[in-house]
Scaffold this motif. Sequence first.
Motif, PDB file in Angstrom:
ATOM      1  N   PHE A 217     -11.644  -2.501  -0.953  1.00 51.24           N
ATOM      2  CA  PHE A 217     -10.367  -2.239  -0.275  1.00 51.24           C
ATOM      3  C   PHE A 217     -10.068  -3.482   0.575  1.00 51.24           C
ATOM      4  N   HIS A 218      -9.640  -4.554  -0.106  1.00 50.64           N
ATOM      5  CA  HIS A 218      -9.587  -5.836   0.593  1.00 50.64           C
ATOM      6  C   HIS A 218      -8.555  -5.865   1.703  1.00 50.64           C
ATOM      7  N   GLN A 219      -7.580  -4.930   1.670  1.00 47.44           N
ATOM      8  CA  GLN A 219      -6.603  -4.914   2.767  1.00 47.44           C
ATOM      9  C   GLN A 219      -6.931  -3.845   3.799  1.00 47.44           C
TER      10      GLN A 219
ATOM     11  N   GLN B 255      -5.045   8.894  -5.408  1.00 49.10           N
ATOM     12  CA  GLN B 255      -6.144   8.833  -6.365  1.00 49.10           C
ATOM     13  C   GLN B 255      -5.602   8.325  -7.702  1.00 49.10           C
TER      14      GLN B 255
ATOM     15  N   GLY C  63     -14.292   0.987  -2.972  1.00 44.64           N
ATOM     16  CA  GLY C  63     -13.534   2.066  -3.605  1.00 44.64           C
ATOM     17  C   GLY C  63     -13.989   2.246  -5.043  1.00 44.64           C
ATOM     18  N   GLN C  64     -13.666   3.414  -5.596  1.00 44.43           N
ATOM     19  CA  GLN C  64     -13.993   3.673  -7.004  1.00 44.43           C
ATOM     20  C   GLN C  64     -12.881   4.495  -7.625  1.00 44.43           C
ATOM     21  N   SER C  65     -12.482   4.119  -8.819  1.00 45.74           N
ATOM     22  CA  SER C  65     -11.408   4.830  -9.509  1.00 45.74           C
ATOM     23  C   SER C  65     -11.714   4.915 -10.992  1.00 45.74           C
TER      24      SER C  65
ATOM     25  N   THR D 158      -9.948   4.742   2.853  1.00 44.61           N
ATOM     26  CA  THR D 158     -10.102   3.309   2.571  1.00 44.61           C
ATOM     27  C   THR D 158     -10.945   2.617   3.643  1.00 44.61           C
TER      28      THR D 158
ATOM     29  N   THR E 102      -6.448  -6.621  -5.869  1.00 46.19           N
ATOM     30  CA  THR E 102      -7.710  -5.959  -5.519  1.00 46.19           C
ATOM     31  C   THR E 102      -8.894  -6.628  -6.227  1.00 46.19           C
TER      32      THR E 102
ATOM     33  N   ARG F  33     -12.407  10.086   0.817  1.00 49.29           N
ATOM     34  CA  ARG F  33     -12.263   8.873   0.013  1.00 49.29           C
ATOM     35  C   ARG F  33     -11.413   7.854   0.770  1.00 49.29           C
TER      36      ARG F  33
ATOM     37  N   LYS G  37       0.815  -1.225   0.000  1.00 49.85           N
ATOM     38  CA  LYS G  37       0.000   0.000   0.000  1.00 49.85           C
ATOM     39  C   LYS G  37       0.844   1.269   0.000  1.00 49.85           C
TER      40      LYS G  37
ATOM     41  N   ASP H 110      -4.671   3.286  -9.021  1.00 52.15           N
ATOM     42  CA  ASP H 110      -4.265   3.499  -7.624  1.00 52.15           C
ATOM     43  C   ASP H 110      -4.647   2.263  -6.801  1.00 52.15           C
TER      44      ASP H 110
ATOM     45  N   ILE I 177       1.432   4.057  -2.996  1.00 53.09           N
ATOM     46  CA  ILE I 177       0.400   4.097  -4.050  1.00 53.09           C
ATOM     47  C   ILE I 177      -0.183   5.512  -4.032  1.00 53.09           C
ATOM     48  N   PRO I 178      -0.338   6.163  -5.186  1.00 54.70           N
ATOM     49  CA  PRO I 178      -0.948   7.493  -5.182  1.00 54.70           C
ATOM     50  C   PRO I 178      -2.332   7.461  -4.530  1.00 54.70           C
TER      51      PRO I 178
ATOM     52  N   LEU J 246      -4.010  -1.689  -5.325  1.00 56.47           N
ATOM     53  CA  LEU J 246      -3.067  -2.694  -4.852  1.00 56.47           C
ATOM     54  C   LEU J 246      -3.208  -3.982  -5.662  1.00 56.47           C
TER      55      LEU J 246
HETATM   56  N1  SAM Z   1      -9.755   6.132  -5.894  1.00 60.38           N
HETATM   57  C1  SAM Z   1     -10.272   5.289  -4.834  1.00 60.38           C
HETATM   58  C2  SAM Z   1     -11.486   5.906  -4.186  1.00 60.38           C
HETATM   59  O1  SAM Z   1     -11.589   7.127  -4.176  1.00 60.38           O
HETATM   60  O2  SAM Z   1     -12.320   5.152  -3.680  1.00 60.38           O
HETATM   61  C3  SAM Z   1      -9.194   4.977  -3.805  1.00 60.38           C
HETATM   62  C4  SAM Z   1      -8.810   6.139  -2.953  1.00 60.38           C
HETATM   63  S1  SAM Z   1      -7.875   5.600  -1.573  1.00 60.38           S
HETATM   64  C5  SAM Z   1      -7.595   7.130  -0.749  1.00 60.38           C
HETATM   65  C6  SAM Z   1      -6.322   5.254  -2.344  1.00 60.38           C
HETATM   66  C7  SAM Z   1      -5.458   4.393  -1.468  1.00 60.38           C
HETATM   67  O3  SAM Z   1      -6.075   3.147  -1.294  1.00 60.38           O
HETATM   68  C8  SAM Z   1      -4.122   4.075  -2.100  1.00 60.38           C
HETATM   69  O4  SAM Z   1      -3.173   5.062  -1.808  1.00 60.38           O
HETATM   70  C9  SAM Z   1      -3.769   2.712  -1.483  1.00 60.38           C
HETATM   71  O5  SAM Z   1      -2.893   2.869  -0.391  1.00 60.38           O
HETATM   72  C10 SAM Z   1      -5.093   2.184  -0.968  1.00 60.38           C
HETATM   73  N2  SAM Z   1      -5.514   0.946  -1.615  1.00 60.38           N
HETATM   74  C11 SAM Z   1      -5.554   0.680  -2.936  1.00 60.38           C
HETATM   75  N3  SAM Z   1      -6.031  -0.563  -3.148  1.00 60.38           N
HETATM   76  C12 SAM Z   1      -6.314  -1.081  -1.927  1.00 60.38           C
HETATM   77  C13 SAM Z   1      -6.841  -2.318  -1.481  1.00 60.38           C
HETATM   78  N4  SAM Z   1      -7.182  -3.268  -2.342  1.00 60.38           N
HETATM   79  N5  SAM Z   1      -6.996  -2.506  -0.137  1.00 60.38           N
HETATM   80  C14 SAM Z   1      -6.660  -1.541   0.740  1.00 60.38           C
HETATM   81  N6  SAM Z   1      -6.148  -0.340   0.375  1.00 60.38           N
HETATM   82  C15 SAM Z   1      -5.972  -0.118  -0.935  1.00 60.38           C
END
Ligand code: SAM
Length: 230
Positions: free
Chosen positions: A62-64, A24, A100-102, A93, A125, A91, A18, A120, A21-22, A122
């Motif tokens: 956000f499985h983790q 967004q 989550g949505q991207s 986690t 996912t 937004r 994690k 963005d 990771i950016p 992992l």
């Molecule tokens: N764009 C998405 C949203 O708005 O729902 C994600 C925004 S969230 C702030 C972005 C962060 O989620 C990343 O920096 C990463 O650390 C975390 N992330 C990404 N995939 C993940 C996963 N499968 N499980 C847990 N955390 C995750």
Amino acid sequence: MPYSVSPIGFVRSCFKEKFAIPRQPQLAPAARGVLELLAPFDTGEAVQGLEQVSHVWLLFLFHQALQDQPRLKVRPPRLGGNKSVGVFATRATHRPNGIGQSVVQLDKVEPGKLWLSGIDLLDGTPVLDIKPYVPYADSVASACNRIADGAPLLIEVQWQDAALGQARSHGLRLDQPLVELIEQCLAQDPRPAYQLPPPERRYGTRLWDVDVRWHYPEPGKICVLEVVET
Ligand code: SAM
């Protein structure tokens, strides 16, 4: 009443952990991955027509970061990690249902596989749904968000000569824009805002199959120290 959902596929991503990771999508265009669809969505039928679309919304878990007790208030990194706001104003986690949505770029469509960039997500996912981005409806010219009013400020990323050579050769081996990926991710300054980074402190993360190590020679500057196969 509980409803159940099941993944339609899983993302194989450049991001193996994690950290870094950016926050967004779109912030690191060199961040690539492949969404591998599960049966019965893997035959080509379910993605037919998607080649006419440049970007898709991914709805995922956000499985983790799944938790039994939903949080009502969170401390977004965006606000320095010391100010709390309602979870639905962010937004974050950690949220009810962990969804989550991207919006990500769709580079190639194959039966059972979508090639993505600007992600963005992992590695591993679980994806619940894919929807085409519809510019006339999804882009709101008058929109504002006073909590997150612009992309994060970028910091300067420098390289030790050997580290740049390592990144170039691993990039060639992986056939991936690794130098760009490292620069785009580190320029976001992944360190938690509350940590003052002394120059001797080393930070690291895993991208594809390489470990990337860096430090802060002075505040507001990152220097990449090594890029080695894990
Ligand atoms: N764009 C998405 C949203 O708005 O729902 C994600 C925004 S969230 C702030 C972005 C962060 O989620 C990343 O920096 C990463 O650390 C975390 N992330 C990404 N995939 C993940 C996963 N499968 N499980 C847990 N955390 C995750």
